[in-house]
Design a protein around this motif. Structure first.
Motif, PDB file in Angstrom:
ATOM      1  N   GLY A 191       0.813  -1.213   0.000  1.00 28.32           N
ATOM      2  CA  GLY A 191       0.000   0.000   0.000  1.00 28.32           C
ATOM      3  C   GLY A 191       0.852   1.271   0.000  1.00 28.32           C
ATOM      4  N   SER A 192       0.269   2.331   0.520  1.00 26.28           N
ATOM      5  CA  SER A 192       0.946   3.630   0.488  1.00 26.28           C
ATOM      6  C   SER A 192       2.229   3.628   1.309  1.00 26.28           C
ATOM      7  CB  SER A 192      -0.003   4.712   1.002  1.00 26.28           C
ATOM      8  OG  SER A 192      -0.591   4.296   2.214  1.00 26.28           O
ATOM      9  N   ASP A 202      -3.953   3.505   5.980  1.00 23.09           N
ATOM     10  CA  ASP A 202      -3.973   2.287   6.789  1.00 23.09           C
ATOM     11  C   ASP A 202      -2.728   1.461   6.495  1.00 23.09           C
ATOM     12  OD1 ASP A 202      -4.414   1.218   4.314  1.00 23.09           O
ATOM     13  OD2 ASP A 202      -6.213   0.100   4.859  1.00 23.09           O
ATOM     14  N   ASP A 204      -1.304  -2.071   5.140  1.00 23.84           N
ATOM     15  CA  ASP A 204      -1.665  -3.267   4.371  1.00 23.84           C
ATOM     16  C   ASP A 204      -0.505  -4.246   4.410  1.00 23.84           C
ATOM     17  OD1 ASP A 204      -4.165  -2.069   3.006  1.00 23.84           O
ATOM     18  OD2 ASP A 204      -2.604  -0.618   2.491  1.00 23.84           O
TER      19      ASP A 204
HETATM   20 CA    CA Z   1      -3.268   1.533   2.542  1.00 25.87          CA
END
Ligand code: CA
Ligand code: DGT
Ligand code: CA
Ligand code: ZN
Length: 585
Positions: A191-192, A202, A204
């Motif tokens: 993810g980010s 969030d 991941d």
């Molecule tokens: Ca994320």
């Protein structure tokens, strides 16, 4: 025993300090808590370890922490809670997390807003501002009401997002704990976070197992994940995916992925979404289908997907580092085999912005130098603030000369360790673009950094003129934290960055990527502009204590997100090369 980190304890002490500051006659106690928080943030060892090996006595031995504070820390370590803090919060039931994010609201004004208007959170504040109630309060006016409304809008945009560098220690800890499970083969945070975005929504996480279909192993991994000490709430616990909320308020997803799909899943859940969509289109053009399970041909047979590398290869693309995956041109580069060799995480030689206890830093020059040396750096520039920034005890022309004597002495000591302390400054840019130290002082410094700490709201034309006047001073080397943004707190100043970049190029001035996690300024777009224009940059920690050098990592992330290479970053060069670049004719 609760698994509480130093940062979490420091944050609680900071909140206590803030709550005390709101009371009359408590500013002395308030400062003691704030100081203790800073000390705890800069400890090398975790308080839990210190406590486990030496008990209460060992905590008390930490400078700045007396008996009563040590008892409170013990309570936090043992129970995860602190009654004193809970009571304080009950007395003043306001959402500090929200209200302190509003620029310009300090303890005293937050207290007044609570007492006069019953404002407890962002919502209350917004309503009162719209009703025009705030301007009527003593000490506030129409202008500050407008400012508050603007700040609220800004804060709302950021709600629910976390600053990467502040959350990363916890992420790394969870990752390491999962890696330690004997059932687990791979762990990747995607993810980010893997793309190293400045703020993240969030966490991941993907894992694969050694014995893929063993139900007992699957259950064990998922049970471990959903019962970690940091977990506050379990949304779902399944065989392939579990979702939890941590007590600090962030959500975490854990997915167990079959080995044959691991690369495809890693790619999919790393994103960005726009990058994924572009990849899928390339796959379609080639007659493939791409999803999180793999790359499939017309007959539905999997042709790639166990590793990411293989996936990009099959799509006819060069491998793209996660920090570049925002669909802003990286796919074109990969098609043409022109992905730049990005600056690497171990390529920084020195740090060109470091504060010490000569001003608002918490450690001495020697302590900062030792900490930098320990991290493998070869040089640092001491860049304390100047006198215009009075609240930090900024240095004037006389005092900075005294600092040089200390630096000279220390350099004799550090010489045989191959480490050099440079004489620098973070010289204030005054309202009219002139500088806070005399030219004849600047002339004698190794590194002249300049930066803005006031009048952030000047109109674009004036702000641009002000900066250009400052950086065309012949002794200036670096423009520190150029846009002055503070993530989730303050927007960038308005200025003509094309003009500034052009001027920087002409005058051989370096623009800084400030690695402090809530700054990361320049941002990736401006970094890309500098790279294109051949303007050099520095990645500096802006350290105010010994453990802040670790922030360099997030500056490098931002540099990579802006496609910068080693040749673009002057402190990724050895000392001599760096200094000779800065020399002006
Ligand atoms: Ca994320
Ligand atoms: P965040 O969590 O807001 O900081 O940002 P991300 O990028 O981590 O977004 P998140 O957590 O919603 O999803 C993780 C990744 O999963 C995302 O980067 C790309 C992928 N993804 C999620 N939803 C979609 C979608 O609808 N389409 C595609 N192609 N990919 C998606
Ligand atoms: Ca997610
Ligand atoms: Zn500064």
């Amino acid at each position: 025993m609760k698994l509480i980190t130093n940062q979490q304890i420091a944050n609680i002490l900071k909140e206590i300090s803030f709550l005390l500051e709101m009371e009359e006659d408590s500013s002395f106690r308030s400062r003691a808590y704030e100081k203790a928080a800073l000390i705890i943030e800069s400890l090398d060892q975790s308080l839990i370890d210190i406590y486990n090996s030496g008990g209460l006595k060992a905590i008390e031995k930490i400078p700045g922490i007396g008996k009563s504070l040590a008892l409170k820390i013990e309570e936090l370590i043992k129970t995860g809670k602190l009654k004193y803090f809970e009571d304080l919060k009950k007395q003043t039931p306001i959402n500090l997390d929200e209200l302190t994010k509003i620029e310009g609201l300090g303890p005293k004004s937050i207290k007044k807003l609570y007492q006069k208007l019953k404002i407890k959170n962002l919502d209350d504040l917004e309503k009162a501002a719209y009703r025009g109630q705030i301007r009527k309060l003593e000490g506030f006016g129409q202008k500050s009401e407008e400012k508050i409304l603007k700040a609220i809008e800004f804060a709302k945009k950021n709600k629910g997002r976390f600053i990467l560098g502040f959350i990363m220690p916890l992420v790394k800890q969870i990752e390491a704990n999962l890696k330690n499970l004997p059932e687990i083969k791979n762990v990747d945070v995607c993810g980010s976070i893997r793309r190293r975005k400045e703020t993240i929504g969030d966490i991941d996480i993907l894992v694969s197992l050694k014995n893929e279909n063993n139900q007992k192993d699957i259950k064990k991994v998922m049970s471990f994940f959903t019962t970690m000490p940091e977990v506050e709430y379990v949304y779902a616990k399944g065989d392939t995916k579990s979702s939890i909320r941590l007590s600090i308020g962030i959500d975490v997803d854990l997915r167990i992925i079959p080995q044959k799909s691991y690369g495809a899943a890693l790619n999919y859940f790393t994103g960005s979404k726009d990058h994924n969509i572009a990849l899928r289109q390339i796959a379609l053009k080639k007659g493939y289908k791409l999803n999180e399970y793999g790359l499939f041909d017309k007959n539905g047979r999997q042709v790639a997907g166990s590793t990411e590398k293989e996936l990009y290869e099959f799509l006819g693309l060069q491998y793209i580092p996660p920090e570049m995956r925002e669909n802003v041109g990286e796919i074109d580069l990969a098609l043409k085999n022109k992905i730049p060799k990005l600056i690497d995480y171990n390529e920084i030689y020195g740090d060109l912005q470091v504060q010490t206890n000569w001003t608002d830093g918490s450690a001495s020059i020697e302590e900062m130098a030792n900490a930098a040396l320990k991290l493998g750096l070869r040089y640092i520039a001491i860049t304390d603030h100047t006198k215009h920034l009075a609240m930090t005890g900024g240095l004037d022309d006389k005092k900075i000369e005294k600092q040089w004597q200390e630096i000279d002495k220390l350099n004799l000591k550090f010489k045989n360790q191959g480490f050099k302390i440079l004489k620098g400054t973070e010289c204030d840019i005054l309202l009219d673009g002139s500088l806070d130290l005399k030219d004849k002082t600047l002339q004698k410094l190794d590194i002249v950094g300049v930066s803005i700490h006031s009048h952030f709201n000047l109109p674009k034309i004036e702000q641009t003129k002000r900066i250009i006047k400052a950086i065309t001073n012949p002794y200036v080397n670096i423009l520190f934290h150029p846009t002055c943004r503070i993530l989730q707190k303050r927007e960038s100043i308005q200025a003509d960055w094309d003009e500034i970049i052009k001027t920087a190029k002409k005058y051989n001035v370096v623009l800084e990527i400030d690695a402090f996690p809530d700054r990361l300024d320049l941002n990736s777009d401006l970094i890309r502009k500098c790279v294109n224009e051949g303007v050099k940059m520095s990645v500096d920690s802006d350290a105010h204590s010994t453990n802040h050098f670790s922030f360099l990592e997030y500056g490098i992330s931002e540099a990579r997100r802006g496609w910068a290479r080693k040749e673009d970053i002057i402190n990724a060069w050895p000392l001599e090369k760096m200094l000779s670049f800065l020399k002006k004719n």
